[in-house]
Design a protein around this motif. Sequence first.
Motif, PDB file in Angstrom:
ATOM      1  N   LEU A  13       0.818  -1.206   0.000  1.00  0.00           N
ATOM      2  CA  LEU A  13       0.000   0.000   0.000  1.00  0.00           C
ATOM      3  C   LEU A  13       0.855   1.260   0.000  1.00  0.00           C
ATOM      4  O   LEU A  13       0.467   2.292  -0.556  1.00  0.00           O
ATOM      5  CB  LEU A  13      -0.922   0.002   1.227  1.00  0.00           C
ATOM      6  N   ALA A  34      -1.629   4.535  -5.972  1.00  0.00           N
ATOM      7  CA  ALA A  34      -2.995   4.419  -5.441  1.00  0.00           C
ATOM      8  C   ALA A  34      -4.022   4.930  -6.457  1.00  0.00           C
ATOM      9  O   ALA A  34      -3.699   5.785  -7.286  1.00  0.00           O
ATOM     10  CB  ALA A  34      -3.091   5.215  -4.141  1.00  0.00           C
ATOM     11  N   PRO A  35      -5.237   4.414  -6.409  1.00  0.00           N
ATOM     12  CA  PRO A  35      -5.691   3.317  -5.551  1.00  0.00           C
ATOM     13  C   PRO A  35      -5.239   1.957  -6.096  1.00  0.00           C
ATOM     14  O   PRO A  35      -5.178   1.756  -7.309  1.00  0.00           O
ATOM     15  CB  PRO A  35      -7.213   3.442  -5.601  1.00  0.00           C
ATOM     16  N   ASP A  66      -8.399   4.132   2.825  1.00  0.00           N
ATOM     17  CA  ASP A  66      -9.618   4.476   2.111  1.00  0.00           C
ATOM     18  C   ASP A  66      -9.865   3.457   1.011  1.00  0.00           C
ATOM     19  O   ASP A  66      -8.931   2.864   0.464  1.00  0.00           O
ATOM     20  CB  ASP A  66      -9.509   5.869   1.490  1.00  0.00           C
ATOM     21  N   GLY A  67     -11.125   3.285   0.648  1.00  0.00           N
ATOM     22  CA  GLY A  67     -11.457   2.410  -0.460  1.00  0.00           C
ATOM     23  C   GLY A  67     -12.348   1.259  -0.038  1.00  0.00           C
ATOM     24  O   GLY A  67     -12.669   1.081   1.140  1.00  0.00           O
ATOM     25  N   TYR A 125      -7.731   0.567  -3.061  1.00  0.00           N
ATOM     26  CA  TYR A 125      -7.412   1.027  -1.711  1.00  0.00           C
ATOM     27  C   TYR A 125      -6.265   2.040  -1.732  1.00  0.00           C
ATOM     28  O   TYR A 125      -5.338   1.943  -2.535  1.00  0.00           O
ATOM     29  CB  TYR A 125      -7.032  -0.155  -0.823  1.00  0.00           C
ATOM     30  N   THR A 126      -6.353   3.008  -0.815  1.00  0.00           N
ATOM     31  CA  THR A 126      -5.330   4.043  -0.666  1.00  0.00           C
ATOM     32  C   THR A 126      -4.969   4.171   0.803  1.00  0.00           C
ATOM     33  O   THR A 126      -5.859   4.328   1.656  1.00  0.00           O
ATOM     34  CB  THR A 126      -5.833   5.398  -1.179  1.00  0.00           C
ATOM     35  N   THR A 148      -4.016   6.373   3.472  1.00  0.00           N
ATOM     36  CA  THR A 148      -4.027   7.824   3.684  1.00  0.00           C
ATOM     37  C   THR A 148      -3.267   8.245   4.927  1.00  0.00           C
ATOM     38  O   THR A 148      -2.827   9.386   5.026  1.00  0.00           O
ATOM     39  CB  THR A 148      -5.466   8.356   3.784  1.00  0.00           C
ATOM     40  N   ASP A 186       0.840  15.549   2.672  1.00  0.00           N
ATOM     41  CA  ASP A 186       0.241  15.426   1.335  1.00  0.00           C
ATOM     42  C   ASP A 186       0.997  16.226   0.275  1.00  0.00           C
ATOM     43  O   ASP A 186       1.280  15.713  -0.819  1.00  0.00           O
ATOM     44  CB  ASP A 186      -1.221  15.883   1.369  1.00  0.00           C
TER      45      ASP A 186
END
Length: 228
Positions: free
Chosen positions: A14, A19-20, A52-53, A59-60, A62, A112
């Motif tokens: 991951l 991503a995702p 997330d996802g 999926y990400t 975060t 970010d």
Amino acid sequence: MARTDRLFRLIDSLRRLPAPVTATRLAAETGVSQRTLYRDIETLRAGGALIDGAPGYGYTLTEDTALPPQTFTREEIEALMLGLAEVPHRGDAALAAAADTALGKIIATLPDRQQRQAQHAAVMVRRYERSTAAVADMSRVRHACWEEVALDMIYRDRAGAETKRRIWPLATVYLEQSVMLLAWCCLRHDYRMFKSDRIVDVIQTAESFRPRRAGMLRDYLARLQRGG
């Protein structure tokens, strides 16, 4: 594969994959069924990872609570990207994989804005000439250096003749077109440089030369600087 190892591999995937990431890709990376993957995702979430996802969307990661946050300047990010991008061109497959994993961990710890800078860095590395590839498994050599254990080595000279000798590996040196192993040769009772592409095979022995490696390497480098 043990469950803990599988979860570490999942979190690594991951971190480093764009991503995702689909469930199919993650399942392939960790060697499990998609049903098991969904359970592992929930286990990571329960442990504090913000992922997330959902199935069908990808999926990400975060927020990765396993790694502390890091901050770098833009130029520091560029330097890290440049250095790690060089590894696949200079190192062996194990080092290239390690560089990829390390990059994923570094990016995962950035805020970010800096993550976007890292993913779109303004530096690239391209090599049109490859350095000479090693024949033997150099990861064994590096392991023996760190563990300070002797290796039994089969070495091929310039004429093609092979000799078997025991060495105390000290360090690997990456030159322009080749990788050299600095070592103490028990056959010659002296320091020697061995070209990695002439090392046919290496076998780890039970003989330890700890804690002499650091001092021997320092002495050998001092001799090289004197031209000896």
